[in-house]
Design a protein around this motif. Structure first.
Motif, PDB file in Angstrom:
ATOM      1  N   HIS A 584      81.475 101.099  15.619  1.00  0.00           N
ATOM      2  CA  HIS A 584      82.777 100.933  16.238  1.00  0.00           C
ATOM      3  C   HIS A 584      83.603 102.202  16.043  1.00  0.00           C
ATOM      4  CE1 HIS A 584      87.106  99.496  15.786  1.00  0.00           C
ATOM      5  NE2 HIS A 584      86.840  99.344  17.077  1.00  0.00           N
ATOM      6  N   TRP A 591      82.955 107.032  13.624  1.00  0.00           N
ATOM      7  CA  TRP A 591      82.293 105.762  13.879  1.00  0.00           C
ATOM      8  C   TRP A 591      82.017 105.052  12.560  1.00  0.00           C
ATOM      9  CZ3 TRP A 591      81.315 104.003  18.831  1.00  0.00           C
ATOM     10  CH2 TRP A 591      81.493 104.934  19.861  1.00  0.00           C
ATOM     11  N   VAL A 594      79.193  98.132  12.221  1.00  0.00           N
ATOM     12  CA  VAL A 594      79.679  96.784  12.506  1.00  0.00           C
ATOM     13  C   VAL A 594      78.548  95.802  12.206  1.00  0.00           C
ATOM     14  CG1 VAL A 594      80.583  95.214  14.251  1.00  0.00           C
ATOM     15  CG2 VAL A 594      81.192  97.646  14.326  1.00  0.00           C
ATOM     16  N   VAL A 612      84.159  93.535  18.377  1.00  0.00           N
ATOM     17  CA  VAL A 612      85.269  94.282  17.788  1.00  0.00           C
ATOM     18  C   VAL A 612      86.538  93.926  18.558  1.00  0.00           C
ATOM     19  CG1 VAL A 612      83.844  96.198  16.979  1.00  0.00           C
ATOM     20  CG2 VAL A 612      84.818  96.276  19.281  1.00  0.00           C
ATOM     21  N   LEU A 617      82.627 100.394  21.310  1.00  0.00           N
ATOM     22  CA  LEU A 617      81.498  99.767  20.635  1.00  0.00           C
ATOM     23  C   LEU A 617      80.210 100.379  21.180  1.00  0.00           C
ATOM     24  CD1 LEU A 617      80.436  97.474  18.766  1.00  0.00           C
ATOM     25  CD2 LEU A 617      80.480  95.979  20.784  1.00  0.00           C
TER      26      LEU A 617
END
Length: 624
Positions: A584, A591, A594, A612, A617
């Motif tokens: 994410h 980044w 997730v 998210v 994403l």
């Protein structure tokens, strides 16, 4: 071997690869720059490539193993730097810790029994300035180091077990005081000695290149020099091969594109088309392509030894260079000699590759009872020793072409010698040496070429196919490329132009040079081989489409639920060659991972979902 994929368009998924494991010690692989400086006489910089040679003074009548009491001194084993000179080397792999092997020695106080004094008396100790770089352009400040620790090729007094040139130690000369050779080797505990450094790499990260330099001390009364035998990489510290872009470059490229990202716009709702900025049309990934690598391309336009592209072992009188060719004089009654041309990186059993030599034979004089060979091919500079024609052999870890011109039934064959086992042994026994038996390698059967023609330029090609482990040897007329009949029976592949050798799954190797090998023997025999060119390259591997493997039903469609951005996909757990993870970002720069949730699980797969609340994403497919 790891290949980097090609990225095209707005990339949907980023792929990561990892460098392959390497076995055994790794060394400096190439000379980048060399200025001998004043007073230097050992001016073959390629002598600093690869591993130290096991025998000091070979052919002199005083041959003896490389030990702390007997350091190297020959021009073929040492690269020398004089005042105002420098030597820049490229390592085979990135690292953070290196060993430097020079020509420091310990004075034997009880010659020839090999006992160090207390305190230790030494010779050949030099100081040199050393700088490091990851890419060859940004360098650390040079600092002075002392090359004061000796080397030992073998880890035992009997000389049966090679020492580990990749094993660091923390000994000083004072730790060797009063010890005999057995005591010194015991203190080294399997290490080959040398001077070990783990320098501060702030600003560069890792070592890919290193530069030795010796400043002029402005004193006309001195003529300082320093000698380098080898530079090795500490065991367990090898990173990616230096010539290959690191996997991190892939991540950056993928991040510049959309990288399977979908974005929730402000004030967006599920019913409005602009809610998802990237639809399936933007999820484009070109299949990975693996390009062939040229690891050696030698045309002998200049002298490869003088230019630092080759390492000569034995008498230089056995080789003569002229523009466009290198003449090797094979004489079995003379001591072993060889010229080895290092590859850009080592080849292993995982590589599909081809090695080609164009050559001309002349003055072949072997009688019918001579069972010795003219030999050339791929070797491991550290492990392929000089004994090939008489037991106990030490010519470990090589894949060569052997031509037996003098036997009653001449043969032309690929030969493989395995890696040296931990307990040692004889490389010439059937447990370690492999070649095609029977009529497969004979070239004097009905309809075959017979003894190789003299005065005709020939092309010998040795090919290793990694998936099948088959080694195929061919011979052709270099001018027209016409295959010559060397196996009228056709062999396993039915081709009269090939001789094949089948390796097994356990036949592992690491080959780092192509060599012309002039073995010695008690039987007389001589010939002249003129080498015109050598070419070694890997094959382009079949493309691996990780996107299709990870998502056989196609890339997952992003969904905006009104509260979160979601991706739902099926993960086939039977596919173990890659992993899938989610990341994410709010900026397309930073980044973070997730976690996924498992919606359902079957016997061989899972239905996963990641979500998210905002931002971007992406899914990452990582080759394992």
């Amino acid at each position: 071997m790891t290949h980097l994929p090609t990225l095209a368009g707005l990339v949907a998924f980023s792929l990561l690869t990892a460098p392959g494991d390497s076995r055994g010690a790794l060394f400096a692989a190439a000379v980048v720059d060399y200025q001998p400086g004043s007073g230097a006489t050992l001016t073959s910089p390629a002598a600093a490539l690869g591993a130290p040679y096991p025998i000091v003074g070979e052919g002199s009548g005083f041959d003896a193993p490389l030990t702390p009491f007997n350091p190297p001194y020959e021009a073929t084993h040492l690269a020398q730097i004089g005042e105002g000179g420098h030597l820049t080397l490229r390592l085979s792999h990135y690292t953070t810790s290196i060993g430097i092997f020079a020509n420091a020695g310990i004075i034997d106080t009880d010659w020839p029994n090999g006992i160090a004094g207390d305190p230790v008396g030494s010779f050949g100790i030099d100081a040199v300035h050393l700088a490091f770089s990851m890419d060859g352009s940004v360098w650390t400040d040079a600092r002075e180091i002392s090359l004061d620790l000796p080397s030992a090729y073998f880890g035992d007094v009997a000389g049966t077990t090679p020492a580990d040139f990749g094993k660091p130690h923390d000994l000083g000369l004072e730790d060797l005081a009063g010890k005999d050779l057995a005591g010194i080797l015991a203190a080294l505990d399997g290490s080959a000695g040398g001077t070990w450094l783990t320098p501060d790499l702030s600003g560069i990260g890792e070592i890919g290149y290193l530069r030795f330099s010796l400043p002029d001390d402005a004193d006309p009364a001195t003529s300082l020099t320093v000698e380098i035998d080898a530079v090795s990489i500490a065991d367990g510290t090898a990173g990616a091969p230096v010539p290959v872009p690191e996997p991190g470059a892939l991540t950056l490229l993928a991040s510049v594109g959309a990288a399977a990202l979908v974005r929730r716009r402000r004030k967006a709702t599920p019913a409005r088309a602009p809610t998802i900025a990237l639809a399936s049309a933007t999820c484009v990934l070109a299949p990975p392509t693996a390009q062939a690598e040229t690891l050696l391309a030698e045309d002998f336009a200049t002298d490869p030894v003088a230019a630092g592209r080759a390492v000569l072992t034995g008498s230089p009188d056995r080789f003569e260079h002229s523009p466009g060719e290198l003449v090797a004089s094979y004489d079995l009654l003379k001591p072993h000699a060889r010229i080895a041309l290092p590859l850009a990186r080592p080849l292993t059993e995982a590589d599909t590759f081809t090695a080609t030599l164009e050559f001309t034979l002349s003055a072949v004089d072997f009688d019918d009872f001579n069972l010795c060979q003219l030999s050339f091919g791929l070797v491991n500079q550290s492990h392929t020793g000089p004994r090939r024609t008489a037991s106990p052999g030490d010519c470990w870890e090589c894949l060569t072409v052997d031509y037996f011109p003098g036997a009653a039934y001449p043969s032309y064959t690929p030969t493989f010698v395995a890696q040296r086992p931990p307990g040692g042994g004889d490389a010439l026994t059937s447990a370690h040496l492999k070649f095609p038996s029977g009529s497969e390698s004979l070239i004097d059967d009905f309809g075959e070429i017979g003894t190789l023609p003299e005065g005709l330029r020939l092309r010998s090609t040795l090919h290793h196919d990694a998936p099948s482990r088959a080694v195929t040897l061919t011979l052709s007329d270099a001018a027209g490329g016409t295959p010559l009949t060397i196996n009228s029976g056709g062999g396993a592949d039915g081709d009269p132009g090939t001789v094949q050798l089948q390796l097994g799954a356990g036949d592992r190797f690491e080959l780092d040079a192509f060599a012309l090998l002039l073995w010695d023997h008690f039987q007389g025999g001589s010939a002249t081989l003129t080498a015109h060119s050598i070419h070694v390259e890997t094959a382009a591997a079949p493309p691996v489409d990780l996107l299709a493997a990870a998502f056989p039903e196609g890339p997952p469609e992003p969904v905006w639920t009104g509260a979160a951005l979601e991706l739902t996909y099926r993960r086939d757990l039977t596919e173990s060659g890659f992993s899938v993870s989610a990341e994410h970002s709010l900026s397309l720069v930073d980044w973070s991972p997730v976690e996924h949730s498992v919606l359902s699980a079957g016997p061989g797969d899972e239905i996963r979902r990641v979500s998210v609340p905002s931002g971007y994403l992406r899914l990452r497919v990582t080759e394992l």
